[in-house]
Design an enzyme around this catalytic site. Structure first.
Site, PDB file in Angstrom:
ATOM      1  CE  LYS A  14      -2.173  -0.993   3.836  1.00  0.00           C
ATOM      2  NZ  LYS A  14      -1.472  -2.249   4.152  1.00  0.00           N
ATOM      3  NE  ARG A  88      -5.535   1.399  11.494  1.00  0.00           N
ATOM      4  CZ  ARG A  88      -4.512   0.752  10.941  1.00  0.00           C
ATOM      5  NH1 ARG A  88      -4.632  -0.527  10.650  1.00  0.00           N
ATOM      6  NH2 ARG A  88      -3.383   1.371  10.687  1.00  0.00           N
ATOM      7  NE  ARG A 127       8.481  -4.820   4.636  1.00  0.00           N
ATOM      8  CZ  ARG A 127       7.232  -4.415   4.858  1.00  0.00           C
ATOM      9  NH1 ARG A 127       6.466  -4.052   3.849  1.00  0.00           N
ATOM     10  NH2 ARG A 127       6.738  -4.395   6.084  1.00  0.00           N
ATOM     11  NE  ARG A 161       7.094  -3.091  10.811  1.00  0.00           N
ATOM     12  CZ  ARG A 161       5.826  -2.689  10.785  1.00  0.00           C
ATOM     13  NH1 ARG A 161       5.442  -1.780   9.903  1.00  0.00           N
ATOM     14  NH2 ARG A 161       4.945  -3.187  11.609  1.00  0.00           N
ATOM     15  NE  ARG A 172       2.794  -6.488  11.182  1.00  0.00           N
ATOM     16  CZ  ARG A 172       3.849  -6.321  10.370  1.00  0.00           C
ATOM     17  NH1 ARG A 172       4.928  -7.064  10.517  1.00  0.00           N
ATOM     18  NH2 ARG A 172       3.824  -5.415   9.420  1.00  0.00           N
TER      19      ARG A 172
END
Length: 217
Positions: A14, A88, A127, A161, A172
């Site tokens: 996104k 959300r 990533r 991260r 998640r």
């Protein structure tokens, strides 16, 4: 001018697509986190409210977030807005719809970036990003040309991260689907929902998003 929502699980791309829309179409990305941080230091009445709530360690209410969004939408900035991280929940979706109607604007498209969970876990667990310019890399599909150095800005501040690991990602994803599934149905029923393959090449995804926008605006 278009107003859109980008939906998709963590790592679906996104942010990458939002940046392309900002660069190529002059749209403005409305990220809830960025707006709150900006408001906290703005000195405006709304900013003071945000600062008070955040300083107490409390969650900012939907009413305050909608107020911040209204300020942005009324600013005349940019060639349309990209809602990132909002709504959300169904009450937030209702509130956004009422706000857009109130100021004479509308939602042009809700673009769902659809992904295969297993492929997504593979994508995200490799990533890493540049801490200076934000460029995104991947161990398997997009390593840096020189190990440890960003191709774009030359920084050696490359970061991963802490929650970009398989166990955290699956947690998640479950959270995302629990919270967001009702939104998919909500916007499908409203006729605003469009899907793109979030695991396609970045430029292919961008072309799919562009085709939807050109058709809707």
């Amino acid at each position: 001018m278009a107003n859109i929502i980008l939906l998709g699980p963590p790592g679906a791309g996104k942010g990458t697509q939002a940046r392309k829309l900002v660069d190529e179409r002059g749209m403005v990305q409305l990220s809830t986190g960025d707006m709150l941080r900006e408001a906290k230091t703005s000195g405006t009445e709304m900013g003071k409210k945000v600062a008070e709530v955040m300083d107490r360690g409390e969650l900012v209410t939907d009413e305050i977030v909608i107020g911040l969004i209204e300020e942005k939408l009324s600013s005349g900035q940019g060639n349309g807005f990209i809602f990132d991280g909002f709504p959300r929940t169904l009450p937030q979706a209702d509130a956004l719809g009422r706000l857009l109607a109130k100021i004479g604007q509308k939602l042009d498209a809700v673009i769902e970036m659809r992904v295969d969970d297993e492929a997504l876990v593979h994508r995200i667990s490799g990533r890493f990003t540049c801490g200076k310019c934000g460029e995104v890399y991947h161990d398997a599909t997009k390593p840096t040309k020189v190990a440890g150095t960003c191709d774009v800005c030359g920084s050696t501040d490359l970061r991963r991260r802490a929650d970009d690991n398989e166990e955290s990602l699956r947690t998640r994803l479950m959270e995302y689907y629990k919270k967001t599934s009702p939104l998919i149905g909500y916007y499908y029923h409203a006729g605003d929902l469009f899907g793109v393959d979030g695991l396609a090449e970045i430029d292919q995804v961008a072309a799919s998003v562009a085709a939807i926008l050109d058709q809707q605006v």
